[in-house]
Scaffold this motif. Structure first.
Motif, PDB file in Angstrom:
ATOM      1  N   TYR A   1      13.871   3.227  -6.467  1.00 13.77           N
ATOM      2  CA  TYR A   1      15.355   3.595  -6.603  1.00 13.77           C
ATOM      3  C   TYR A   1      16.428   2.809  -5.819  1.00 13.77           C
ATOM      4  N   HIS A   2      16.037   2.087  -4.833  1.00 14.93           N
ATOM      5  CA  HIS A   2      16.995   1.624  -4.031  1.00 14.93           C
ATOM      6  C   HIS A   2      17.297  -0.098  -4.733  1.00 14.93           C
ATOM      7  N   VAL A   3      16.029  -0.434  -5.275  1.00 14.42           N
ATOM      8  CA  VAL A   3      16.220  -1.651  -6.009  1.00 14.42           C
ATOM      9  C   VAL A   3      17.444  -1.418  -7.374  1.00 14.42           C
ATOM     10  N   ALA A   4      17.104  -0.440  -7.949  1.00  9.69           N
ATOM     11  CA  ALA A   4      17.739   0.063  -9.152  1.00  9.69           C
ATOM     12  C   ALA A   4      19.360   0.091  -8.820  1.00  9.69           C
ATOM     13  N   ASP A   5      19.534   0.760  -7.579  1.00  9.66           N
ATOM     14  CA  ASP A   5      21.088   0.867  -7.254  1.00  9.66           C
ATOM     15  C   ASP A   5      21.479  -0.572  -6.786  1.00  9.66           C
TER      16      ASP A   5
ATOM     17  N   ALA B   1      25.285  -5.072  -8.499  1.00  9.97           N
ATOM     18  CA  ALA B   1      25.234  -6.496  -8.665  1.00  9.97           C
ATOM     19  C   ALA B   1      25.684  -6.587 -10.487  1.00  9.97           C
ATOM     20  N   ASN B   2      25.965  -5.734 -11.150  1.00 14.87           N
ATOM     21  CA  ASN B   2      26.090  -5.770 -12.575  1.00 14.87           C
ATOM     22  C   ASN B   2      25.009  -6.453 -13.381  1.00 14.87           C
ATOM     23  N   LEU B   3      23.718  -6.319 -12.942  1.00 12.55           N
ATOM     24  CA  LEU B   3      22.659  -6.786 -13.737  1.00 12.55           C
ATOM     25  C   LEU B   3      21.829  -5.891 -14.682  1.00 12.55           C
ATOM     26  N   ILE B   4      22.267  -4.544 -14.504  1.00 16.84           N
ATOM     27  CA  ILE B   4      21.644  -3.593 -15.433  1.00 16.84           C
ATOM     28  C   ILE B   4      22.824  -2.571 -15.535  1.00 16.84           C
ATOM     29  N   ALA B   5      22.681  -1.761 -16.748  1.00 14.68           N
ATOM     30  CA  ALA B   5      23.390  -0.842 -16.933  1.00 14.68           C
ATOM     31  C   ALA B   5      23.393   0.340 -16.310  1.00 14.68           C
ATOM     32  N   ASP B   6      22.131   0.913 -16.427  1.00 14.10           N
ATOM     33  CA  ASP B   6      21.703   2.228 -15.908  1.00 14.10           C
ATOM     34  C   ASP B   6      20.631   2.143 -14.950  1.00 14.10           C
ATOM     35  N   SER B   7      20.695   2.826 -13.950  1.00 15.20           N
ATOM     36  CA  SER B   7      19.479   2.685 -12.763  1.00 15.20           C
ATOM     37  C   SER B   7      18.496   3.603 -13.113  1.00 15.20           C
ATOM     38  N   ASN B   8      18.772   4.716 -13.771  1.00 14.05           N
ATOM     39  CA  ASN B   8      17.551   5.514 -14.094  1.00 14.05           C
ATOM     40  C   ASN B   8      16.714   5.003 -15.235  1.00 14.05           C
ATOM     41  N   GLY B   9      17.458   4.464 -16.154  1.00 11.48           N
ATOM     42  CA  GLY B   9      16.550   3.608 -17.285  1.00 11.48           C
ATOM     43  C   GLY B   9      15.760   2.569 -16.562  1.00 11.48           C
ATOM     44  N   PHE B  10      16.327   1.978 -15.450  1.00  6.28           N
ATOM     45  CA  PHE B  10      15.528   0.600 -14.833  1.00  6.28           C
ATOM     46  C   PHE B  10      14.278   1.348 -14.352  1.00  6.28           C
ATOM     47  N   VAL B  11      14.287   2.371 -13.651  1.00  7.19           N
ATOM     48  CA  VAL B  11      13.312   3.084 -12.866  1.00  7.19           C
ATOM     49  C   VAL B  11      12.320   3.619 -13.779  1.00  7.19           C
TER      50      VAL B  11
ATOM     51  N   ARG C   1       8.309   2.582 -14.145  1.00  6.43           N
ATOM     52  CA  ARG C   1       7.317   3.760 -14.045  1.00  6.43           C
ATOM     53  C   ARG C   1       6.476   3.778 -15.371  1.00  6.43           C
ATOM     54  N   ASP C   2       6.982   3.158 -16.355  1.00  5.63           N
ATOM     55  CA  ASP C   2       6.415   3.151 -17.769  1.00  5.63           C
ATOM     56  C   ASP C   2       5.360   1.920 -17.675  1.00  5.63           C
ATOM     57  N   LYS C   3       5.726   0.952 -17.022  1.00  5.19           N
ATOM     58  CA  LYS C   3       4.655  -0.204 -16.963  1.00  5.19           C
ATOM     59  C   LYS C   3       4.022  -0.202 -15.506  1.00  5.19           C
ATOM     60  N   LYS C   4       4.115   0.957 -15.104  1.00  5.01           N
ATOM     61  CA  LYS C   4       3.257   1.314 -13.576  1.00  5.01           C
ATOM     62  C   LYS C   4       3.380   0.217 -12.542  1.00  5.01           C
ATOM     63  N   LEU C   5       4.685  -0.097 -12.339  1.00  2.00           N
ATOM     64  CA  LEU C   5       4.971  -1.167 -11.513  1.00  2.00           C
ATOM     65  C   LEU C   5       5.900  -0.820 -10.397  1.00  2.00           C
ATOM     66  N   THR C   6       6.200   0.617 -10.094  1.00  2.00           N
ATOM     67  CA  THR C   6       7.189   1.047  -9.152  1.00  2.00           C
ATOM     68  C   THR C   6       6.747   0.522  -7.684  1.00  2.00           C
ATOM     69  N   THR C   7       5.359   0.516  -7.498  1.00  2.00           N
ATOM     70  CA  THR C   7       4.885   0.159  -6.160  1.00  2.00           C
ATOM     71  C   THR C   7       4.643  -1.306  -6.115  1.00  2.00           C
ATOM     72  N   ARG C   8       4.777  -2.295  -7.092  1.00  2.00           N
ATOM     73  CA  ARG C   8       4.458  -3.426  -7.163  1.00  2.00           C
ATOM     74  C   ARG C   8       5.470  -4.511  -6.810  1.00  2.00           C
TER      75      ARG C   8
END
Length: 168
Positions: free
Chosen positions: A112-116, A121-131, A135-142
């Motif tokens: 969540y911190h990384v997404a914010d 930095a205007n690299l992504i449009a939606d932080s929830n979509g990034f998270v 999560r879909d790729k199972k990389l939240t802890t990686r």
């Protein structure tokens, strides 16, 4: 002695002055026509040397010469032609420069911190979509800590592949 002494003196001085004037005229005529009297036609090299002394230039008869006004008119015509050519050419589309954004991810940051941070930095449009993508790729802890630079227009998948450790 003589009755007309003044007349005789005047006549003598006049004759002397006339003779001196005649000699001067012959000398001037000789100086002006010196190259002609020296003997036959003048060589081009001699003529060029004499012209150089007088700051002149010898130009062949068949060569066209231009005055300063002619040269200025030719320059103006050439500049007008150049302007018309430039006006006829299409203006190239200027490509906007690519923006480069840098982020620093620390070890304590979660997804969540990384997404914010990426959103700021205007690299992504939606932080929830990034998270959600993490999560879909199972990389939240990686997520790896470090400094990353991204060019503008980087996709979410490119960002995820750069900041995460691949599954073994």
């Amino acid at each position: 002695m003589f009755k007309n002494k003044g007349f005789v003196y005047g006549l003598g001085i006049g004759l002397i002055a006339g003779a001196v004037m005649l000699q001067l005229m012959f000398k001037v005529d000789e100086m002006e026509n010196r190259t002609i009297r020296q003997g036959g036609p003048v060589a081009v090299d001699q003529l060029q040397a004499e012209a150089d002394k007088l700051n002149y230039k010898v130009v062949p008869k068949d060569q066209k010469t231009y005055s300063d006004k002619d040269i200025e008119a030719i320059r103006q015509k050439a500049s007008e032609e150049e302007r018309s050519k430039l006006a006829a050419q299409p203006v190239p589309q200027q490509v906007p420069p690519k923006t480069v954004s840098s982020v620093y991810i620390t070890e304590q940051m979660n997804a969540y911190h990384v997404a914010d941070m990426l959103l700021k930095a205007n690299l992504i449009a939606d932080s929830n979509g990034f998270v959600t993508a993490l999560r879909d790729k199972k990389l939240t802890t990686r997520i790896r800590a470090g400094s990353y630079s991204f060019e503008g227009g980087a996709s979410v998948d490119d960002i995820i592949s750069r900041i995460t450790i691949a599954n073994p």
